[in-house]
Design a protein around this motif. Structure first.
Motif, PDB file in Angstrom:
ATOM      1  N   THR A 146      51.755  33.623  26.777  1.00 59.62           N
ATOM      2  CA  THR A 146      51.291  34.303  27.979  1.00 59.62           C
ATOM      3  C   THR A 146      50.433  33.380  28.824  1.00 59.62           C
ATOM      4  O   THR A 146      49.754  32.488  28.314  1.00 59.62           O
ATOM      5  N   ARG A 147      50.482  33.591  30.110  1.00 61.95           N
ATOM      6  CA  ARG A 147      49.571  32.931  31.038  1.00 61.95           C
ATOM      7  C   ARG A 147      48.871  34.015  31.838  1.00 61.95           C
ATOM      8  O   ARG A 147      49.469  35.037  32.175  1.00 61.95           O
ATOM      9  N   THR A 148      47.590  33.803  32.116  1.00 64.58           N
ATOM     10  CA  THR A 148      46.777  34.823  32.779  1.00 64.58           C
ATOM     11  C   THR A 148      46.153  34.243  34.038  1.00 64.58           C
ATOM     12  O   THR A 148      45.661  33.111  34.037  1.00 64.58           O
ATOM     13  N   PHE A 149      46.159  35.031  35.097  1.00 68.82           N
ATOM     14  CA  PHE A 149      45.592  34.646  36.388  1.00 68.82           C
ATOM     15  C   PHE A 149      44.481  35.631  36.735  1.00 68.82           C
ATOM     16  O   PHE A 149      44.699  36.852  36.717  1.00 68.82           O
ATOM     17  N   LEU A 150      43.296  35.105  37.019  1.00 68.17           N
ATOM     18  CA  LEU A 150      42.135  35.940  37.309  1.00 68.17           C
ATOM     19  C   LEU A 150      41.616  35.665  38.707  1.00 68.17           C
ATOM     20  O   LEU A 150      41.568  34.505  39.145  1.00 68.17           O
ATOM     21  N   PRO A 151      41.178  36.705  39.431  1.00 69.50           N
ATOM     22  CA  PRO A 151      40.635  36.519  40.777  1.00 69.50           C
ATOM     23  C   PRO A 151      39.275  35.840  40.721  1.00 69.50           C
ATOM     24  O   PRO A 151      38.643  35.773  39.659  1.00 69.50           O
ATOM     25  N   PRO A 152      38.796  35.312  41.843  1.00 70.74           N
ATOM     26  CA  PRO A 152      37.519  34.581  41.842  1.00 70.74           C
ATOM     27  C   PRO A 152      36.350  35.361  41.259  1.00 70.74           C
ATOM     28  O   PRO A 152      35.504  34.781  40.565  1.00 70.74           O
ATOM     29  N   GLU A 153      36.283  36.669  41.501  1.00 67.15           N
ATOM     30  CA  GLU A 153      35.154  37.448  40.984  1.00 67.15           C
ATOM     31  C   GLU A 153      35.393  37.914  39.547  1.00 67.15           C
ATOM     32  O   GLU A 153      34.484  38.442  38.905  1.00 67.15           O
ATOM     33  N   GLY A 154      36.610  37.736  39.033  1.00 65.01           N
ATOM     34  CA  GLY A 154      36.903  38.027  37.633  1.00 65.01           C
ATOM     35  C   GLY A 154      37.203  39.471  37.290  1.00 65.01           C
ATOM     36  O   GLY A 154      37.437  39.785  36.121  1.00 65.01           O
ATOM     37  N   HIS A 155      37.238  40.367  38.259  1.00 63.17           N
ATOM     38  CA  HIS A 155      37.428  41.790  37.975  1.00 63.17           C
ATOM     39  C   HIS A 155      38.839  42.230  38.350  1.00 63.17           C
ATOM     40  O   HIS A 155      39.061  42.953  39.325  1.00 63.17           O
ATOM     41  N   GLY A 156      39.788  41.803  37.547  1.00 59.46           N
ATOM     42  CA  GLY A 156      41.188  42.097  37.774  1.00 59.46           C
ATOM     43  C   GLY A 156      42.001  40.970  37.174  1.00 59.46           C
ATOM     44  O   GLY A 156      41.448  40.024  36.593  1.00 59.46           O
ATOM     45  N   GLY A 157      43.312  41.063  37.289  1.00 61.24           N
ATOM     46  CA  GLY A 157      44.122  39.987  36.772  1.00 61.24           C
ATOM     47  C   GLY A 157      45.602  40.278  36.788  1.00 61.24           C
ATOM     48  O   GLY A 157      46.042  41.407  37.007  1.00 61.24           O
ATOM     49  N   VAL A 158      46.379  39.212  36.564  1.00 62.72           N
ATOM     50  CA  VAL A 158      47.832  39.284  36.418  1.00 62.72           C
ATOM     51  C   VAL A 158      48.181  38.463  35.188  1.00 62.72           C
ATOM     52  O   VAL A 158      47.702  37.342  35.023  1.00 62.72           O
ATOM     53  N   ARG A 159      48.991  39.017  34.300  1.00 60.49           N
ATOM     54  CA  ARG A 159      49.399  38.313  33.086  1.00 60.49           C
ATOM     55  C   ARG A 159      50.919  38.238  33.026  1.00 60.49           C
ATOM     56  O   ARG A 159      51.610  39.222  33.254  1.00 60.49           O
ATOM     57  N   HIS A 160      51.423  37.033  32.702  1.00 59.32           N
ATOM     58  CA  HIS A 160      52.861  36.789  32.621  1.00 59.32           C
ATOM     59  C   HIS A 160      53.224  36.397  31.197  1.00 59.32           C
ATOM     60  O   HIS A 160      52.641  35.465  30.639  1.00 59.32           O
ATOM     61  N   ARG A 161      54.193  37.106  30.616  1.00 55.22           N
ATOM     62  CA  ARG A 161      54.707  36.729  29.302  1.00 55.22           C
ATOM     63  C   ARG A 161      55.912  35.821  29.528  1.00 55.22           C
ATOM     64  O   ARG A 161      57.035  36.280  29.713  1.00 55.22           O
ATOM     65  N   TYR A 162      55.674  34.518  29.547  1.00 54.09           N
ATOM     66  CA  TYR A 162      56.718  33.557  29.894  1.00 54.09           C
ATOM     67  C   TYR A 162      57.608  33.206  28.718  1.00 54.09           C
ATOM     68  O   TYR A 162      58.724  32.713  28.899  1.00 54.09           O
ATOM     69  N   ALA A 163      57.155  33.411  27.497  1.00 53.31           N
ATOM     70  CA  ALA A 163      57.961  33.148  26.309  1.00 53.31           C
ATOM     71  C   ALA A 163      58.534  34.463  25.801  1.00 53.31           C
ATOM     72  O   ALA A 163      57.781  35.338  25.368  1.00 53.31           O
TER      73      ALA A 163
END
Length: 266
Positions: A158-175
């Motif tokens: 998995t790879r995770t993307f977090l916004p600048p303030e850290g309160h939220g996110g998007v996670r991708h299961r690439y494998a």
């Protein structure tokens, strides 16, 4: 010494005041009515179905694509928006997207608009974008990186993307490991107690995930009533411009109009 807390941008505003705020993922649900969220041409073959306990469904003329809302006011997410696609009419779902009812209405609107665009492209051609999408995953997450989101990768695939303030996110299961878990996952607020959650199963067109993240990081402010903005993350919101005071609007789905025009979100 702990850093000084951020000021509350809504402290001196009337609770019934309407404001324009960013970022979208912390703004709260807003006005989640069907007239806004569903752009489907109900006078041109699309069907609207009503069920018990406030459930509402819409289906395409081919009966392979459907989307619906099931209210559950007693639960944290207050209900579920679900998009499903099958390979045969009324058949089992080949893929599915779900959103908490507390998901910002603008995100729901934009992904349904993109969904209709893909459907119409397939209908008017020999393509099958709803099953054979050529959009690559980097088109989903590159806009996040260019808007200051951070990126981390784990060995679990998995790879995770977090916004600048850290309160939220998007996670991708690439494998792809065969696990029955979402390929894409998004949330607003704290991960342990999010304001809203979205899940994209395996097989969902990547174009729809890209439309979702494009809406997520849009710099077009959204309208919200001060009293409806989530309290725990409101200090991380930016007030673009205050508007006139008006009665608050609650996310109660309403009937769609006779017709809407379709339009891409990116």
């Amino acid at each position: 010494m702990l850093p000084d807390p951020l000021p509350d941008p809504f402290k001196d505003l009337d609770p019934a005041q309407t404001v324009r705020v960013l970022p979208r993922h912390l703004a709260g649900p807003g006005q989640a009515d069907l007239e806004t969220i569903w752009p489907f041409p109900f006078d041109d073959g699309w069907h609207l179905h009503r069920a018990i306990q406030g459930m509402v469904f819409a289906s395409s003329p081919c009966a392979r694509l459907w989307t619906g809302f099931a209210p559950e006011p007693e639960k944290r997410g207050q209900g579920t928006w679900t998009i499903g696609m099958g390979r045969v009419p009324f058949g089992p779902r080949a893929w599915e997207i779900t959103f908490d009812a507390t998901t910002p209405a603008e995100l729901l609107r934009d992904i349904h608009a993109e969904l209709l665009d893909l459907y119409l492209e397939d209908f008017n051609s020999d393509q099958d974008h709803l099953f054979e999408d050529v959009t690559t995953p980097h088109e989903v997450y590159m806009p996040l990186l260019t808007h200051g989101w951070s990126h981390s990768v784990k060995r679990d695939g998995t790879r995770t993307f977090l916004p600048p303030e850290g309160h939220g996110g998007v996670r991708h299961r690439y494998a792809i490991t065969g696990a029955d878990s979402p390929i894409w996952r998004a949330w607003g607020g704290y991960l342990s107690e999010p304001h809203w959650r979205a899940r994209f199963s395996a097989g969902v067109p990547t174009t729809l995930a890209a439309a979702f993240t494009a809406s997520l990081i849009s710099t077009d402010p959204v309208h919200r009533v001060v009293k409806e903005i989530p309290f725990h993350t409101r200090r991380h919101l930016y007030v673009a411009r205050a508007a006139a005071t008006q009665p608050p609007s609650y996310p109660q789905p309403a009937l769609p109009p006779a017709t809407h025009a379709a339009g891409r979100t990116h």
